[in-house]
Design an enzyme around this catalytic site. Structure first.
Site, PDB file in Angstrom:
ATOM      1  N   ALA A  14       0.807  -1.376  -0.005  1.00  0.00           N
ATOM      2  CA  ALA A  14       0.079  -0.019  -0.061  1.00  0.00           C
ATOM      3  C   ALA A  14       0.973   1.018   0.089  1.00  0.00           C
ATOM      4  CB  ALA A  14      -0.962  -0.035   1.263  1.00  0.00           C
ATOM      5  N   ASN A  94       8.088  -2.922  -2.339  1.00  0.00           N
ATOM      6  CA  ASN A  94       9.350  -2.278  -2.536  1.00  0.00           C
ATOM      7  C   ASN A  94      10.522  -3.144  -2.991  1.00  0.00           C
ATOM      8  OD1 ASN A  94       8.616  -2.969   0.101  1.00  0.00           O
ATOM      9  ND2 ASN A  94      10.522  -1.780   1.131  1.00  0.00           N
ATOM     10  N   THR A  97      17.771  -0.892  -3.581  1.00  0.00           N
ATOM     11  CA  THR A  97      18.963  -1.145  -3.959  1.00  0.00           C
ATOM     12  C   THR A  97      19.443  -2.219  -2.774  1.00  0.00           C
ATOM     13  OG1 THR A  97      19.335   0.665  -5.079  1.00  0.00           O
ATOM     14  CG2 THR A  97      21.118  -0.601  -4.529  1.00  0.00           C
ATOM     15  N   PHE A 166       4.294   3.521 -14.722  1.00  0.00           N
ATOM     16  CA  PHE A 166       5.053   4.556 -15.276  1.00  0.00           C
ATOM     17  C   PHE A 166       4.723   6.183 -14.480  1.00  0.00           C
ATOM     18  CE2 PHE A 166       5.242   1.526 -18.613  1.00  0.00           C
ATOM     19  CZ  PHE A 166       6.601   1.265 -18.730  1.00  0.00           C
ATOM     20  N   LYS A 224      10.649  -1.167 -18.499  1.00  0.00           N
ATOM     21  CA  LYS A 224      10.432  -0.118 -17.353  1.00  0.00           C
ATOM     22  C   LYS A 224      11.947   0.193 -16.979  1.00  0.00           C
ATOM     23  CE  LYS A 224       9.352   1.830 -13.710  1.00  0.00           C
ATOM     24  NZ  LYS A 224       8.480   3.262 -13.749  1.00  0.00           N
ATOM     25  N   CYS A 280      13.201   6.171  -7.505  1.00  0.00           N
ATOM     26  CA  CYS A 280      13.327   5.097  -8.822  1.00  0.00           C
ATOM     27  C   CYS A 280      14.742   5.281  -9.589  1.00  0.00           C
ATOM     28  CB  CYS A 280      12.039   5.313  -9.869  1.00  0.00           C
ATOM     29  SG  CYS A 280      10.652   4.688  -8.846  1.00  0.00           S
ATOM     30  N   GLN A 282      17.854   6.332  -9.811  1.00  0.00           N
ATOM     31  CA  GLN A 282      18.977   5.892  -9.297  1.00  0.00           C
ATOM     32  C   GLN A 282      18.894   4.119  -9.111  1.00  0.00           C
ATOM     33  OE1 GLN A 282      21.698   7.875  -6.864  1.00  0.00           O
ATOM     34  NE2 GLN A 282      22.060   6.094  -5.394  1.00  0.00           N
ATOM     35  N   LYS A 283      18.147   3.860  -8.318  1.00  0.00           N
ATOM     36  CA  LYS A 283      17.891   2.658  -8.057  1.00  0.00           C
ATOM     37  C   LYS A 283      17.822   1.605  -9.561  1.00  0.00           C
ATOM     38  CE  LYS A 283      13.462   1.444  -6.683  1.00  0.00           C
ATOM     39  NZ  LYS A 283      13.086   0.330  -7.777  1.00  0.00           N
ATOM     40  N   ARG A 350      12.914  10.267  -0.813  1.00  0.00           N
ATOM     41  CA  ARG A 350      13.764   9.238  -1.114  1.00  0.00           C
ATOM     42  C   ARG A 350      14.808   9.908  -2.312  1.00  0.00           C
ATOM     43  NH1 ARG A 350       9.906   4.312  -1.748  1.00  0.00           N
ATOM     44  NH2 ARG A 350       8.333   6.237  -2.794  1.00  0.00           N
TER      45      ARG A 350
HETATM   46  N1  LIG Z   1       7.302   5.414  -6.259  1.00  0.00           N
HETATM   47  C1  LIG Z   1       6.992   5.595  -7.608  1.00  0.00           C
HETATM   48  O1  LIG Z   1       6.849   6.679  -7.923  1.00  0.00           O
HETATM   49  C2  LIG Z   1       7.265   4.483  -8.236  1.00  0.00           C
HETATM   50  C3  LIG Z   1       6.682   4.361  -9.503  1.00  0.00           C
HETATM   51  C4  LIG Z   1       7.027   3.207 -10.576  1.00  0.00           C
HETATM   52  C5  LIG Z   1       7.221   2.163 -10.167  1.00  0.00           C
HETATM   53  N2  LIG Z   1       7.665   2.222  -8.671  1.00  0.00           N
HETATM   54  C6  LIG Z   1       8.183   0.864  -8.154  1.00  0.00           C
HETATM   55  O2  LIG Z   1       7.083   0.311  -7.347  1.00  0.00           O
HETATM   56  C7  LIG Z   1       7.533  -0.558  -6.250  1.00  0.00           C
HETATM   57  C8  LIG Z   1       6.842   0.009  -4.978  1.00  0.00           C
HETATM   58  O3  LIG Z   1       7.330   1.249  -4.868  1.00  0.00           O
HETATM   59  P1  LIG Z   1       6.675   2.282  -3.843  1.00  0.00           P
HETATM   60  O4  LIG Z   1       7.361   3.414  -4.004  1.00  0.00           O
HETATM   61  O5  LIG Z   1       5.214   2.185  -3.713  1.00  0.00           O
HETATM   62  O6  LIG Z   1       7.234   1.604  -2.539  1.00  0.00           O
HETATM   63  P2  LIG Z   1       6.895   1.849  -0.894  1.00  0.00           P
HETATM   64  O7  LIG Z   1       7.930   1.499  -0.205  1.00  0.00           O
HETATM   65  O8  LIG Z   1       6.035   3.171  -0.870  1.00  0.00           O
HETATM   66  O9  LIG Z   1       5.705   0.557  -0.698  1.00  0.00           O
HETATM   67  C9  LIG Z   1       5.857  -0.686  -0.498  1.00  0.00           C
HETATM   68  C10 LIG Z   1       5.000  -1.345   0.379  1.00  0.00           C
HETATM   69  O10 LIG Z   1       5.013  -2.815   0.385  1.00  0.00           O
HETATM   70  C11 LIG Z   1       4.637  -3.254   1.646  1.00  0.00           C
HETATM   71  N3  LIG Z   1       5.365  -4.531   1.659  1.00  0.00           N
HETATM   72  C12 LIG Z   1       6.629  -5.025   1.327  1.00  0.00           C
HETATM   73  N4  LIG Z   1       6.801  -6.337   1.601  1.00  0.00           N
HETATM   74  C13 LIG Z   1       5.131  -6.919   1.826  1.00  0.00           C
HETATM   75  C14 LIG Z   1       4.787  -7.998   2.064  1.00  0.00           C
HETATM   76  N5  LIG Z   1       5.280  -9.230   1.863  1.00  0.00           N
HETATM   77  N6  LIG Z   1       3.318  -8.128   2.211  1.00  0.00           N
HETATM   78  C15 LIG Z   1       2.629  -6.938   2.352  1.00  0.00           C
HETATM   79  N7  LIG Z   1       3.280  -5.875   2.197  1.00  0.00           N
HETATM   80  C16 LIG Z   1       4.626  -5.887   1.844  1.00  0.00           C
HETATM   81  C17 LIG Z   1       5.707  -2.134   2.482  1.00  0.00           C
HETATM   82  O11 LIG Z   1       5.127  -2.391   4.010  1.00  0.00           O
HETATM   83  C18 LIG Z   1       5.474  -1.026   1.819  1.00  0.00           C
HETATM   84  O12 LIG Z   1       4.379  -0.261   2.433  1.00  0.00           O
HETATM   85  C19 LIG Z   1       8.949  -0.583  -6.351  1.00  0.00           C
HETATM   86  O13 LIG Z   1       9.572  -1.658  -7.120  1.00  0.00           O
HETATM   87  C20 LIG Z   1       9.303   0.770  -7.325  1.00  0.00           C
HETATM   88  O14 LIG Z   1      10.325   0.652  -7.870  1.00  0.00           O
HETATM   89  C21 LIG Z   1       7.587   3.249  -7.846  1.00  0.00           C
HETATM   90  O1  LIG Z   2      13.578  18.045 -16.561  1.00  0.00           O
HETATM   91  C1  LIG Z   2      13.675  17.455 -15.397  1.00  0.00           C
HETATM   92  C2  LIG Z   2      12.738  16.316 -15.028  1.00  0.00           C
HETATM   93  C3  LIG Z   2      13.023  15.893 -13.572  1.00  0.00           C
HETATM   94  N1  LIG Z   2      14.144  16.514 -12.859  1.00  0.00           N
HETATM   95  C4  LIG Z   2      14.213  15.627 -11.516  1.00  0.00           C
HETATM   96  O2  LIG Z   2      14.101  14.212 -11.719  1.00  0.00           O
HETATM   97  C5  LIG Z   2      13.721  13.603 -10.651  1.00  0.00           C
HETATM   98  C6  LIG Z   2      12.439  12.757 -10.843  1.00  0.00           C
HETATM   99  O3  LIG Z   2      11.396  13.259 -11.312  1.00  0.00           O
HETATM  100  P1  LIG Z   2      10.093  12.510 -12.127  1.00  0.00           P
HETATM  101  O4  LIG Z   2      10.524  11.676 -12.897  1.00  0.00           O
HETATM  102  O5  LIG Z   2       9.421  13.616 -12.562  1.00  0.00           O
HETATM  103  O6  LIG Z   2       9.618  11.920 -10.913  1.00  0.00           O
HETATM  104  P2  LIG Z   2       9.566  10.380 -10.267  1.00  0.00           P
HETATM  105  O7  LIG Z   2       8.463  10.289  -9.284  1.00  0.00           O
HETATM  106  O8  LIG Z   2      10.929   9.814  -9.939  1.00  0.00           O
HETATM  107  O9  LIG Z   2       9.248   9.571 -11.607  1.00  0.00           O
HETATM  108  C7  LIG Z   2      10.036   8.872 -12.500  1.00  0.00           C
HETATM  109  O10 LIG Z   2      10.263   7.452 -11.785  1.00  0.00           O
HETATM  110  C8  LIG Z   2       9.011   6.748 -11.750  1.00  0.00           C
HETATM  111  C9  LIG Z   2       9.429   5.564 -10.877  1.00  0.00           C
HETATM  112  O11 LIG Z   2       9.935   4.462 -11.506  1.00  0.00           O
HETATM  113  C10 LIG Z   2       8.530   6.370 -13.069  1.00  0.00           C
HETATM  114  O12 LIG Z   2       7.502   5.615 -13.036  1.00  0.00           O
HETATM  115  C11 LIG Z   2       8.271   7.646 -13.850  1.00  0.00           C
HETATM  116  O13 LIG Z   2       7.841   7.445 -15.110  1.00  0.00           O
HETATM  117  C12 LIG Z   2       9.488   8.723 -13.851  1.00  0.00           C
HETATM  118  O14 LIG Z   2       9.219   9.991 -14.351  1.00  0.00           O
HETATM  119  C13 LIG Z   2      13.143  14.877  -9.650  1.00  0.00           C
HETATM  120  O15 LIG Z   2      14.193  15.009  -8.846  1.00  0.00           O
HETATM  121  C14 LIG Z   2      13.019  15.858 -10.534  1.00  0.00           C
HETATM  122  O16 LIG Z   2      13.183  17.157  -9.919  1.00  0.00           O
HETATM  123  C15 LIG Z   2      15.029  17.154 -13.297  1.00  0.00           C
HETATM  124  O17 LIG Z   2      15.867  17.511 -12.722  1.00  0.00           O
HETATM  125  N2  LIG Z   2      14.872  17.839 -14.672  1.00  0.00           N
END
Ligand SMILES: NC(=O)c1ccc[n+]([C@@H]2O[C@H](COP(=O)([O-])OP(=O)(O)OC[C@H]3O[C@@H](n4cnc5c(N)ncnc54)[C@H](O)[C@@H]3O)[C@@H](O)[C@H]2O)c1
Ligand SMILES: O=c1ccn([C@@H]2O[C@H](COP(=O)(O)OP(=O)(O)O[C@H]3O[C@H](CO)[C@@H](O)[C@H](O)[C@H]3O)[C@@H](O)[C@H]2O)c(=O)[nH]1
Length: 471
Positions: A14, A94, A97, A166, A224, A280, A282-283, A350
């Site tokens: 969640a 989650n 890294t 995305f 991705k 996301c 860097q990781k 983060r």
């Molecule tokens: N944050 C973003 O913008 C974003 C965008 C696209 C993809 N992703 C990817 O999506 C995934 C999740 O990212 P996030 O930012 O939502 O992470 P997050 O840390 O916010 O959420 C993950 C949740 O999963 C729960 N969890 C872990 N193991 C569990 C288990 N075995 N059973 C039940 N719950 C469990 C944790 O308690 C946590 O609340 C990652 O792989 C990330 O790379 C993130």
């Molecule tokens: O022109 C730009 C655009 C972004 N940033 C920075 O780049 C980082 C990431 O920004 P952004 O990509 O908008 O946010 P995220 O939530 O990290 O989203 C990225 O990472 C997600 C997790 O994988 C993907 O789902 C998204 O498509 C991808 O955009 C931030 O620090 C921004 O300030 C810049 O410095 N310059």
């Protein structure tokens, strides 16, 4: 066999992805029951809070949850029940890294994905479509299938799909309402294609069919990582150019504008900054580097690694500019840092570049006051303790204070550093800020949001990323 019609969805995790993604599915598909489960009781309680004090800040999210929660959207810590009732399960846990062991510092830690998968295998007593929503290395779906098939009860079949997310934080709801594309990867077997169709049908409730792309499993997983690597590469490229601008008198805004007009390049994601942050980029690039090395492709690994190295360089280059400009020492000086989140419109810190900046300022023994409109104080302390592992919190708190407004943060300071592009920082009353600062008063803009000429007229000395003294 025909594709099943999905009526009950469970999402394991969640967090920033599972919460908004599945809340939007519930909103757009009132005929589907959506249960989002998590082991973290506090997080689930916040999702269920009567006053909608949700665990993450995301514009538009509260409105979505208000409409769907209790109707066909539920949050629970009962993971097993969620799994058992569902016909389609998103795994949205989650994948940070790895901190130790093989691949430490690069590879994705797949422990949470594996535990969630094992739980599905252990408690499911009917067939399921299991969807990888987490970002994972290429071929993770194969490991999930092996675990599920080896542990499942007879009569249960599991089809694995990859459906990477995305969305970007700060615009998650808009991104989910009208995504550029939804990607679904499946095995190209009759069963795999049926499962793919079942999931595509869920999205087709609000996403135009031509935006739902169906591909092979491994292409989906790799796409991705590739998308994030290429987005981050654009930022590192523009940031590399910003250093040249600062040294030559060219202006990075003008350069980005000029090159972005080329329709082959396009204008988006060309904003120079103090560095990219977020959970996301860097990781996922490090994950790609690790994958490349594992595949014995060292040149490919080195190519992508450079995107992260340039980002590190940009952050330390900015810190150095602050020190150099403040007459080569900031020891004992007072600096206001405006913004602590990794980007505007989120409370997420983060990998925020602000953390690196504050750490650098503390190591130079400056006093720092931080203001961010959405980040909680407790999160700031956690981040600083992690960033300065050898310094006890009490000592950090001797050097750092947290303010409740920009005006308060900037009062009696020598310098202001803008680390996040919050809209309210564009509307600061700079004359009042200037009147209350020690002189000479400096502004270091790491997000290109101030009107440098107007600030100079007020009396500030201004440094904007990507703009040298000669521009
Ligand atoms: N944050 C973003 O913008 C974003 C965008 C696209 C993809 N992703 C990817 O999506 C995934 C999740 O990212 P996030 O930012 O939502 O992470 P997050 O840390 O916010 O959420 C993950 C949740 O999963 C729960 N969890 C872990 N193991 C569990 C288990 N075995 N059973 C039940 N719950 C469990 C944790 O308690 C946590 O609340 C990652 O792989 C990330 O790379 C993130
Ligand atoms: O022109 C730009 C655009 C972004 N940033 C920075 O780049 C980082 C990431 O920004 P952004 O990509 O908008 O946010 P995220 O939530 O990290 O989203 C990225 O990472 C997600 C997790 O994988 C993907 O789902 C998204 O498509 C991808 O955009 C931030 O620090 C921004 O300030 C810049 O410095 N310059």
């Amino acid at each position: 066999m025909a594709p099943i019609k999905v009526t009950k969805v469970c999402c394991i995790g969640a967090g920033y992805v599972g919460g908004p993604t599945c809340a939007v599915i519930a909103l757009k598909c009132p005929h589907i029951q959506v249960t989002i489960v998590d082991l973290n009781q506090a997080r689930v309680d916040a999702w269920n809070s009567p006053d909608f004090n949700l665990p993450i800040y995301e514009p538009g999210l509260v409105e979505v949850v208000k409409q769907a929660r209790g109707r066909n959207l539920f949050f629970s810590t009962d993971v097993d029940k969620g799994i058992q009732e569902a016909d389609l399960i998103f795994v949205s846990v989650n994948t940070p890294t790895k901190k130790s062991g093989v691949g430490a510092g690069f590879a994705a830690d797949l422990n949470y994905v594996e535990l969630a998968t094992r739980r599905i295998a252990a408690v499911a007593h009917s067939s399921k479509i299991v969807v990888e929503k987490s970002t994972v290395p290429c071929r993770t779906a194969e490991s999930m299938r092996t675990i599920l098939e080896a542990n499942s009860r007879s009569g249960c079949r599991f089809d694995i799909l990859s459906n990477p997310e995305f969305l970007a934080e700060g615009t998650a709801i808009d991104d989910l309402f009208s995504p550029d594309r939804v990607l679904v990867g499946s095995l190209q077997t009759p069963e795999g294609l049926d499962a793919c169709e079942s999931l595509a049908e869920v999205y087709s409730n609000w996403v135009p069919k031509e935006r739902i792309l169906t591909v092979g499993l491994w292409s989906s997983e790799l796409s991705k990582l590739a998308a994030n690597a290429m987005l981050a590469q654009r930022i590192s490229s523009i940031n590399a150019l910003s250093a040249i601008c600062e040294a030559t008198g060219a202006n990075i805004d003008e350069v980005a504008h000029a090159i972005g007009f080329d329709s082959r390049i396009g204008p988006k994601f060309l904003r120079a900054s103090v560095g990219f942050g977020g959970s996301c980029f860097q990781k996922d690039i490090l994950n790609l580097v690790y994958l490349s090395e594992s595949l014995h492709l060292p040149q490919v690994a080195a190519y992508w690694r450079q995107v992260v190295e340039m980002n590190e360089h940009q952050k330390s280059r900015f810190s150095k500019t602050v020190v150099d400009t403040l007459f080569n020492t900031i020891t004992g000086k007072h600096i206001a840092v405006l913004g602590f989140a990794f980007k505007a419109d989120t409370g997420d810190t983060r990998e925020s570049p602000a953390i690196s900046l504050v750490r650098d300022f503390l190591s130079e023994r400056a006093y720092v006051t931080i203001y961010d409109p959405k980040v909680e104080d407790a999160q700031i302390w956690l981040d600083l303790v992690e960033a300065c592992p050898n310094v006890p919190l009490v000592n950090i708190q001797k050097q750092v204070t947290i303010a409740r407004s920009s005006l308060e943060a900037c009062k009696d300071k020598e310098a202001i550093v803008i680390a996040t592009e919050w809209k309210e920082f564009r509307e600061i009353d700079w004359q009042t800020v200037y009147n209350n600062m020690n002189k000479p008063a400096f502004v270091f803009d790491g997000r290109m949001i101030v009107d440098a000429v107007a600030l100079q007229k007020v009396g500030f000395k201004v440094k904007v990323i990507g703009r040298g003294d000669r521009s």
